[in-house]
Write an enzyme that holds these catalytic residues in place. Structure first.
Site, PDB file in Angstrom:
ATOM      1  N   LYS A   1       0.665  19.275  72.576  1.00 56.53           N
ATOM      2  CA  LYS A   1      -0.679  18.712  72.595  1.00 56.53           C
ATOM      3  C   LYS A   1      -0.832  17.709  71.789  1.00 56.53           C
ATOM      4  O   LYS A   1      -0.327  17.661  70.663  1.00 56.53           O
ATOM      5  CB  LYS A   1      -1.591  19.919  72.285  1.00 56.53           C
ATOM      6  CG  LYS A   1      -2.019  21.098  73.252  1.00 56.53           C
ATOM      7  CD  LYS A   1      -2.911  21.861  72.788  1.00 56.53           C
ATOM      8  CE  LYS A   1      -2.914  23.250  73.940  1.00 56.53           C
ATOM      9  NZ  LYS A   1      -3.815  24.198  73.222  1.00 56.53           N
TER      10      LYS A   1
ATOM     11  N   HIS B   1      -5.161  16.976  67.839  1.00 55.83           N
ATOM     12  CA  HIS B   1      -6.760  16.901  68.005  1.00 55.83           C
ATOM     13  C   HIS B   1      -7.298  16.507  66.654  1.00 55.83           C
ATOM     14  O   HIS B   1      -6.998  16.982  65.432  1.00 55.83           O
ATOM     15  CB  HIS B   1      -7.154  18.238  68.500  1.00 55.83           C
ATOM     16  CG  HIS B   1      -8.361  18.151  69.230  1.00 55.83           C
ATOM     17  ND1 HIS B   1      -9.632  18.546  68.307  1.00 55.83           N
ATOM     18  CD2 HIS B   1      -8.817  18.534  70.350  1.00 55.83           C
ATOM     19  CE1 HIS B   1     -10.696  18.502  69.107  1.00 55.83           C
ATOM     20  NE2 HIS B   1     -10.361  18.438  70.105  1.00 55.83           N
TER      21      HIS B   1
ATOM     22  N   HIS C   1      -7.717  19.136  63.872  1.00 55.03           N
ATOM     23  CA  HIS C   1      -6.760  19.586  62.891  1.00 55.03           C
ATOM     24  C   HIS C   1      -6.961  18.765  61.533  1.00 55.03           C
ATOM     25  O   HIS C   1      -6.254  18.721  60.628  1.00 55.03           O
ATOM     26  CB  HIS C   1      -5.474  19.615  63.437  1.00 55.03           C
ATOM     27  CG  HIS C   1      -5.140  20.473  64.621  1.00 55.03           C
ATOM     28  ND1 HIS C   1      -4.724  21.961  64.155  1.00 55.03           N
ATOM     29  CD2 HIS C   1      -5.094  20.572  65.935  1.00 55.03           C
ATOM     30  CE1 HIS C   1      -4.714  22.640  65.087  1.00 55.03           C
ATOM     31  NE2 HIS C   1      -4.804  21.829  66.209  1.00 55.03           N
TER      32      HIS C   1
END
Length: 578
Positions: free
Chosen positions: A138, A141, A144
């Protein structure tokens, strides 16, 4: 030095009350600088002396405070002693204050405040900090971001206080989400697209397979089957998983480089998959494992032993869970790194998870679990760019750089620099960090681009602007003689205010180490910048007599050194021009 002054006042109290000097170090505190004229430098809480058993906790507190103040005499260090409301105030001889506070900056000293007696009382050793910990396959984001910068602050703080620090990124690289992704990639994935834009393609596949799985049980069956193949280390499934992991780590490292953050260890849940099953076996051997009605394996954590509170460590199909792998990881880290403390930095939604982790480990006989700590944090709301909602951290960093570059281009005070984009990046990131760190970590906060990037408000931009301004002052006055200086030339109210504020630096670091909250250091540095701004107007270096210029330059050099040191602990890279 600040530690000399604190120790001298403690020695005076030691002689009067016939107690060791160390008994008074933590009871003494530097008096915060206020807008009102400030006279005293240290204050002693008489109630703290009572609580610590140094003086009897009997009689009227105020009468006892006044009596003790009358017993204490002035000397070559302290010129004035007075009683306040439950506190005794100490005013240091002004020239001695100036001399001792600015002595360390004669040769670019950058350890100011770090060798104080107060900080020596903190436990030292090996600190393992687990932070950032995004999920592989992923894109990074923006959610985080908080774990990343908070964990970096804690690691920096512990390191500057003398601890040996291990920075660990514990990647989410195992579990059912990879069963889902693996099944999804087999159905919707494309190796060509994976080469062109790897994380974007994996993100698209993950979104698509989740959408399909909502109404298609066959997808879930395929996902469970793929994850079982991973747990059994079957070749094709492991090969695809490894490809996802390598792609992700390489992209993450580019983001960390932009943030100025490094890790000593890249670990992950996958490292502990086999050990997780050993943990389950150990729990069974210790009689701690129980089989539930659903066929799962769990540890009973309820006081009554009725399974009203339990921790599931194995699914009914025999696959491990996040908590199982975390138990295995903690045991492995203790054996491998011999840490004295371990700190986990994750959002507050995982508080229950860590509560269970810190219950299971002692139940298994690991007393060191008491030296493990979870630092929770709240959510960020409203982090969006001009184009809409932000999903990825890179978008946020790009936006911060672009907005800062625009602000710099419109400012009349912006200096010419070799790489304005690099400066804009550093200043933009410092703005992100300070906005995040100003309040308690547990609190949610609303992200505000305009307020965050103000040059005159209490922002990261203001910290950078002040540092750059001080660097410019020193460059412009490079010809002013260094070496000794005359303390009697720095007795103005603005000079004394800065030095009184610097007296608090070790206390701020001490408080930060106690509760691991960056807000103390942020507010200290912002206040320092305001004091410097006032002094800069009233205490010119250029045009002053040489001895005066030399003394003032020493004052500003000291402020600049402490500002830069504090910024680096926060994870901010100071800029010399902007």
């Amino acid at each position: 030095m600040a530690c000399f002054l604190r120790r001298s006042v403690a020695a005076k109290l030691s002689r009067t009350l016939r107690q060791p000097e160390d008994a008074f170090i933590s009871a003494l505190s530097a008096v915060p600088v206020s807008k009102k004229q400030q006279s005293s430098d240290f204050r002693l809480s008489v109630n703290t002396l009572r609580l610590n058993g140094i003086i009897p906790a009997s009689g009227d507190l105020q009468l006892e405070t006044e009596a003790l103040a009358n017993e204490l005499k002035q000397d070559s260090v302290v010129e004035e002693i007075s009683a306040g409301h439950g506190v005794i105030n100490f005013k240091v001889h002004r020239q001695l204050l100036v001399q001792k506070m600015l002595e360390p900056f004669e040769e670019g000293y950058d350890k100011f405040g770090l060798r104080s007696e107060l900080l020596k009382s903190l436990k030292k050793g090996t600190t393992l900090v687990e932070f950032s910990s995004p999920n592989i396959a992923k894109k990074f984001h923006a959610g985080h971001l908080r774990s990343t910068i908070i964990g970096n602050f804690i690691a920096n703080l512990k390191q500057c206080l003398g601890n040996s620090v291990i920075r660990m990124n514990y990647l989410g690289d195992w579990g059912m989400q990879f069963g889902l992704l693996g099944a999804g990639f087999n159905q919707f994935g494309c190796q060509e697209k994976l080469k062109e834009n790897p994380l974007q393609h994996l993100f698209d596949v993950y979104v698509q397979v989740n959408r399909e799985a909502e109404n298609n049980e066959e997808i879930w069956t395929a996902a469970r089957a793929f994850f079982q193949k991973l747990e059994q280390h079957e070749g094709p499934a492991m090969s695809l998983w490894k490809q996802f992991r390598d792609i992700t780590v390489n992209e993450y490292k580019q983001v960390y480089q932009r943030l100025g953050i490094h890790f000593d260890v890249y670990s992950g849940e996958s490292f502990h998959q086999e050990q997780a099953h050993e943990v389950v076996q150990r729990l069974q051997d210790q009689g701690l494992l129980k089989i539930t009605e659903k066929g799962t394996s769990a540890v009973d954590l309820s006081p009554a032993g009725d399974m009203s509170s339990c921790c599931t460590v194995l699914r009914s199909d025999g696959t491990s869970l996040y908590i199982t792998r975390d138990i295995a990881a903690a045991i492995d880290r203790k054996e491998q790194y011999h840490f004295d403390e371990m700190i986990y930095v994750t959002d507050k939604s995982q508080e229950h998870h860590f509560h269970q982790l810190f219950q299971v480990l002692p139940a298994m006989g690991y007393s060191w679990a008491g030296r493990c700590q979870h630092v929770p944090f709240g959510l960020v709301r409203g982090m969006n760019t001009r184009s809409g909602e932000v999903v990825f951290l890179e978008d946020v960093l790009d936006e911060a750089r672009a907005r800062m570059l625009q602000n710099m281009s419109q400012s009349k005070t912006t200096k010419e620099m070799d790489c304005p984009e690099d400066t804009a990046e550093k200043v933009g990131i410092s703005a992100l960090i300070v906005q995040d760190f100003r309040g308690p970590l547990e609190s949610d906060y609303k992200f505000d681009w305009d307020r965050m990037l103000q040059a005159r408000g209490d922002t990261g931009v203001f910290l950078q602007y002040t540092h750059a301004r001080l660097c410019s002052l020193m460059r412009r006055n490079n010809g002013v003689a260094a070496g000794g200086f005359d303390p009697s030339l720095l007795l103005e109210e603005r000079s004394i205010a800065i030095l009184q504020h610097l007296l608090r630096y070790d206390e701020v670091l001490y408080q930060s180490a106690k509760d691991l909250q960056p807000k103390h250091l942020v507010h200290f540095l912002l206040r320092l910048c305001h004091l410097v701004a006032s002094a800069h107007k009233e205490l010119p270096v250029k045009g002053s007599p040489d001895e005066v210029a030399q003394a003032r330059l020493r004052l500003f050099r000291g402020a600049c050194s402490v500002l830069a040191s504090g910024m680096r602990i926060l994870g901010i890279i100071p800029v010399d021009k902007m």
